[in-house]
Write an enzyme that holds these catalytic residues in place. Structure first.
Site, PDB file in Angstrom:
ATOM      1  N   HIS A 283       0.825  -1.213   0.000  1.00  0.00           N
ATOM      2  CA  HIS A 283       0.000   0.000   0.000  1.00  0.00           C
ATOM      3  C   HIS A 283       0.854   1.256   0.000  1.00  0.00           C
ATOM      4  O   HIS A 283       0.526   2.248  -0.651  1.00  0.00           O
ATOM      5  CB  HIS A 283      -0.916  -0.001   1.235  1.00  0.00           C
ATOM      6  CG  HIS A 283      -2.134  -0.847   1.036  1.00  0.00           C
ATOM      7  ND1 HIS A 283      -2.966  -1.196   2.065  1.00  0.00           N
ATOM      8  CD2 HIS A 283      -2.661  -1.408  -0.074  1.00  0.00           C
ATOM      9  CE1 HIS A 283      -3.959  -1.940   1.593  1.00  0.00           C
ATOM     10  NE2 HIS A 283      -3.790  -2.081   0.312  1.00  0.00           N
TER      11      HIS A 283
ATOM     12  N   CYS B  45       0.177 -14.905 -17.075  1.00  0.00           N
ATOM     13  CA  CYS B  45       0.406 -13.957 -15.990  1.00  0.00           C
ATOM     14  C   CYS B  45       1.672 -14.373 -15.257  1.00  0.00           C
ATOM     15  O   CYS B  45       2.284 -15.387 -15.558  1.00  0.00           O
ATOM     16  CB  CYS B  45      -0.792 -13.913 -15.040  1.00  0.00           C
ATOM     17  SG  CYS B  45      -1.214 -15.497 -14.296  1.00  0.00           S
TER      18      CYS B  45
END
Length: 742
Positions: free
Chosen positions: A356, A669
């Site tokens: 974050h 991915c």
């Protein structure tokens, strides 16, 4: 706990108190043996005190971290309870201790500030199965011991102090790029650990009220920070909203209250739960998931500041005007606390691009470099620092030549950023007209705004396990449905591929005991758990079907090793669809069922598999480590094999050819999809859909739009027959020769 408090507050030196503590623990745990090992220099665990083993072994018996069961507990920082320890493969017999007559063992690490200080062990002669309550009790005792070890004269200064032989020398450090940018400034060290002096509660009611008041104050702080980031865009506001949700999480609060009810003060209870979370997540190799847990770490530090006292970061006016903030780890709120006008960049010993703090830093255009191993041991306050976050490099105490090179890098970066911004709304199309789809990897709602920021085509991989990992119990169908519906709403019509739970192994759930595994990556995890515990998988599928009402729902199963496993999982989806239809519930417009191809065995079942799936997504991270039998979390193996080897590229091409022949949509991915050079190779061998971190979209799109696929394709394919360890250098030369932006 009352008796332990009396011992801790009693007379005598630290050694004498340890001797009394092992006697007390042995009596309370009804154990014949209790021993305490303290970590010494050289990663050695020394027997410091024992009740039950031979006293002559004290201060003589030593085990290396990782040696024996005690060393194993210290290495992995997790408890170990064994009914018959002597049959465990890690058991190491030390004849001087006289422990050969004891069979069962319970050991827990003594942890403080994320560092293992020692191990406390109890043993019994009988084959005893220790309960969860007993393990919890021992963990509480270990937390109390941590304060005694750290403050009671048991650690020698030379064993805990920083060894810094570089104080006056220029130094270059290599880490990970977390947020792009270049900066120059002076180091400001942030060491957030707070000492908990008061461990035992006199009145548990008072401690519960103190906790409630501190939680309210922290929530008020977070709400106040929202105004500071109002101009940074919806993504960063969503991060603070999620951060605030962590602060309000009832499961986290209940765990702290349980610790208070055991007799601890509010601050000691917070510290205990903080160490529990750190320990549980230390075994997780997935950086994305590990970084989500750092928010809890940051909140715990804020809560401790409220309970213990301490000035916030912004109150420190000694910070330089051009501060380079240096820390072990950092939460997004701490970043916002620091005066923005003084902050030039952030350096972290830990951290990954999905943290974050990295996401907020990108919104505020603050350069961040993470994973700088040993950083705090070689940097001094006010050192001059150059930060090249574009390349994950840090220069301490640089010379003039480095400054000149840095100035040129700044000019280059400005040009690159301008190019990426101009391309955001342009298609990912090669110069000769080949269209590519570039999608995001995601795992939380806060990742969704990146669809707009990057211009990505959708979510190629949505990891569903994270909401399960941060809760104290299994989320019900309604809670899951609400989450998945919000993901689809925020995607606003762009495709989202939901991967079902990839838990187990190195991604434990706190409320689901999977048991130990010597090789977690190859063990009981992902779909294997879902098929063995079908109720768990059924509830998730039910929630996905409800959330997808009226829309296209894409469901992907991970860790499929054989077609039969996929068929069983697919039947669960079909059964849930039939149940929903019979109940009159609105159904998705269509449900596409796919597989994450990451187990090599599935490659030799492709014809049967492709007859049954709607799409395939290659999970390159696991596939590559399984192909090479190389643990990607082992630093000794990190650079031993290369994904750009002829073996891996040939295998990937084979998969692409078979999917193309059967007209089955294929994507890839993992790390190789988000690197321009690797992405160029993937496109050349047949891949047209790539899913990657948000930070990789711009560089990969720039590569795609500079690529003449027709001219490059045949040359790349010609490299696949080489016997080389890697064709990376050849691919780079090819890209340069053809003007491909890598």
């Amino acid at each position: 706990m009352r008796r332990l408090r009396d011992v801790m507050s009693g007379g005598g030196d630290a050694q004498q108190r340890l001797d009394r503590i092992v006697h007390l623990i042995a009596a309370e745990m009804v154990a014949e043996v209790c021993s305490i090992y303290i970590r010494r220099s050289g990663n050695v665990l020394e027997l410091f005190a024992t009740e039950g083993l031979k006293q002559d072994a004290v201060h003589k018996t030593r085990l290396a971290v990782g040696e024996g069961l005690v060393g194993d507990i210290a290495r992995h920082a997790r408890p170990l309870a064994l009914a018959d320890a002597q049959i465990h493969p890690a058991f190491a017999y030390r004849p001087e201790t006289g422990e050969e007559i004891y069979h069962s063992m319970l050991g827990v690490p003594v942890i403080r500030g994320g560092r293992v200080l020692g191990v406390v062990v109890v043993q019994n002669r009988t084959l005893r199965a220790y309960s969860d309550e007993e393990i919890e009790t021992m963990e509480t005792v270990a937390m109390v011991l941590a304060e005694l070890v750290a403050s009671g004269g048991l650690e020698l200064p030379e064993e805990t102090g920083t060894v810094n032989g570089f104080a006056a020398k220029p130094l270059r450090l290599q880490g990970l790029r977390l947020s792009d940018g270049l900066a120059i400034g002076h180091a400001r060290l942030l060491l957030p650990h707070l000492d908990v002096d008061r461990l035992f509660a006199n009145d548990m009611g008072v401690e519960r009220e103190r906790l409630n008041q501190a939680l309210a104050a922290v929530q008020e702080q977070i709400d106040g920070l929202a105004a500071l980031i109002e101009t940074a865009g919806p993504e960063s506001r969503d991060i603070l909203e999620a951060y605030g949700m962590f602060a309000r999480d009832t499961g986290w609060r209940e765990r702290i209250l349980e610790a208070i009810n055991s007799g601890l003060t509010a601050e000691a209870a917070v510290s205990k739960v903080q160490e529990d979370i750190r320990r549980r997540m230390s075994a997780v190799s997935d950086h994305y998931l590990r970084e989500r847990m750092q928010d809890f770490d940051d909140l715990a530090n804020r809560l401790l500041k409220q309970l213990i006292g301490g000035e916030p970061i912004e109150a420190d006016f000694d910070a330089p005007e051009d501060a380079i903030l240096v820390a072990r780890s950092l939460g997004p709120a701490d970043l916002l606390d620091f005066p923005r006008q003084r902050l030039r960049a952030v350096l972290l010993e830990q951290g990954s691009p999905t943290a974050h703090v990295a996401i907020v830093a990108r919104a505020l255009e603050i350069p961040v470099v993470g994973d700088l191993k040993g950083l705090l041991g070689v940097i001094e306050p006010n050192d001059e620092v150059i930060v090249d976050a574009d390349n994950g490099q840090v220069f301490l105490r640089p010379g003039g030549a480095v400054r000149d090179t840095f100035a040129r890098s700044m000019a280059t970066r400005r040009r690159q950023q301008e190019t990426y911004a101009q391309m955001r709304d342009l298609p990912a199309e090669t110069r000769d007209g080949a269209s590519l789809s570039l999608s995001l990897n995601a795992g939380l709602l806060i990742d969704l705004p990146q669809l707009t920021v990057t211009g990505a085509d959708g979510i190629g991989l949505y990891r569903t396990e994270l909401p399960f990992m941060v809760r104290s119990d299994f989320p019900d169908v309604d809670a899951q449905c609400d989450l998945y519906r919000r993901v689809l709403d925020q995607a606003d019509g762009k495709p989202v591929v939901f991967r079902t739970l990839d838990i187990g192994g190195d991604k434990p759930l706190p409320y689901f005991e999977g048991g130990p595994s010597e090789n977690p990556a190859l063990g009981w995890r992902a779909l294997r758990i879902g098929l063995d515990q079908p109720a768990m998988l059924q509830r998730q599928i039910r929630a996905l079907i409800r959330a997808g009402a009226g829309r296209v729902m894409r469901i992907m199963f991970p860790m499929v090793a054989e077609v039969a496993e996929f068929e069983t999982a697919r039947d669960i989806v079909r059964d849930e669809l039939s149940i929903a239809e019979s109940a009159g519930q609105p159904l998705p417009e269509t449900v596409q069922i796919g597989v994450m191809l990451e187990v090599p065995a599935l490659v030799w079942q492709m014809p049967a598999l492709l007859d049954r799936v709607d799409f395939v997504s290659v999970g390159s991270n696991d596939l590559v480590q399984f192909v090479f039998a190389s643990d990607r979390s082992d630093p000794r193996m990190a650079d031993r094999y290369d994904a750009l080897s002829p073996a891996v590229l040939s295998l990937l091409r084979q998969i692409a050819q078979q999917c193309r022949d059967q007209d089955i949509p294929l994507s890839i991915c993992g790390e190789i999809a988000g690197r321009p050079l690797e992405a160029m190779a993937l496109i050349a061998i047949g891949y047209r859909a790539l899913s990657m971190p948000a930070s990789a979209i711009g560089p990969v799109k720039a590569m795609v739009r500079s690529l003449d696929l027709g001219r490059v394709e045949s040359e790349v394919l010609g490299l696949l027959t080489r016997p080389d360890h890697s064709v990376r250098h050849a691919l780079r030369s090819l890209a340069v020769a053809h003007g491909v932006h890598i």
